[in-house]
Write an enzyme that holds these catalytic residues in place. Structure first.
Site, PDB file in Angstrom:
ATOM      1  CG  HIS A 164      85.093  72.764  49.798  1.00 16.54           C
ATOM      2  ND1 HIS A 164      83.893  72.649  50.442  1.00 16.54           N
ATOM      3  CD2 HIS A 164      85.222  74.077  49.487  1.00 16.54           C
ATOM      4  CE1 HIS A 164      83.306  73.828  50.514  1.00 16.54           C
ATOM      5  NE2 HIS A 164      84.096  74.705  49.928  1.00 16.54           N
TER       6      HIS A 164
ATOM      7  CD  GLU B  54      85.518  68.073  52.437  1.00 18.58           C
ATOM      8  OE1 GLU B  54      86.368  68.963  52.175  1.00 18.58           O
ATOM      9  OE2 GLU B  54      84.486  68.315  53.062  1.00 18.58           O
TER      10      GLU B  54
ATOM     11  CB  CYS C  99      80.096  71.883  53.022  1.00 16.19           C
ATOM     12  SG  CYS C  99      80.646  71.625  51.313  1.00 16.19           S
TER      13      CYS C  99
ATOM     14  CB  CYS D  84      82.179  67.968  50.379  1.00 16.02           C
ATOM     15  SG  CYS D  84      83.200  69.296  49.663  1.00 16.02           S
TER      16      CYS D  84
END
Length: 149
Positions: free
Chosen positions: A52, A54, A82, A85
């Site tokens: 992701h 992040e 999410c 993260c």
């Protein structure tokens, strides 16, 4: 505050992800007044569910800072992190998260649960909604609309 400037960079990363066929999410880590990392979703390209924006930005920031603790850093991200993260933000000891729009399916700050301020965790991360909410949401909607047709 330079929220608009930092989030604009994250939105730029999200647009790059869109062009690459990735879910359009971008992230920027700012320490002090300096951008130390910028990334976009790379899940498809790397065949890695943890890739992701992040996650990649925080990893890069830690490498550049020479420390896994990012206590003086803020994460700017176009979509509410999410749960994975959000947990990373706690582990990295981020000071703050600024997000553009909510993730009603997987959000780990306000939508599904508040991971970053759980009372049993040793560190709490401040968070707030930042600029460019409509732009970030619109890009995500366009991405998923085009994938369905």
């Amino acid at each position: 505050m330079r929220d608009r400037e930092w989030m604009a960079l994250a939105l730029q990363e999200a647009r790059r992800a869109f062009e690459e066929g990735e879910v359009p999410v971008g992230a920027v880590v700012v320490c002090g007044e300096e951008v130390v990392a910028a990334a976009r979703n790379r899940v498809e390209a790397l065949k890695d569910p943890s890739a992701h924006a992040e996650m990649l930005a925080v990893r890069e920031a830690c490498r550049k800072q020479g420390d896994w603790r990012l206590t003086d850093c803020t994460l700017y991200v176009t979509l509410e992190p999410c749960i994975q993260c959000a947990g990373l933000a706690v582990l990295a000891r981020l000071r703050e998260i600024v997000y553009a729009t909510e993730d009603h399916r997987f959000g780990g700050l306000v939508s599904l649960m508040n991971v970053v301020q759980h009372p049993r965790l040793p560190h709490r991360v401040r968070f707030r909604r930042g600029p460019f909410s409509e732009e970030a949401r619109s890009l995500l909607e366009r991405f998923f609309r085009e994938r369905r047709t």
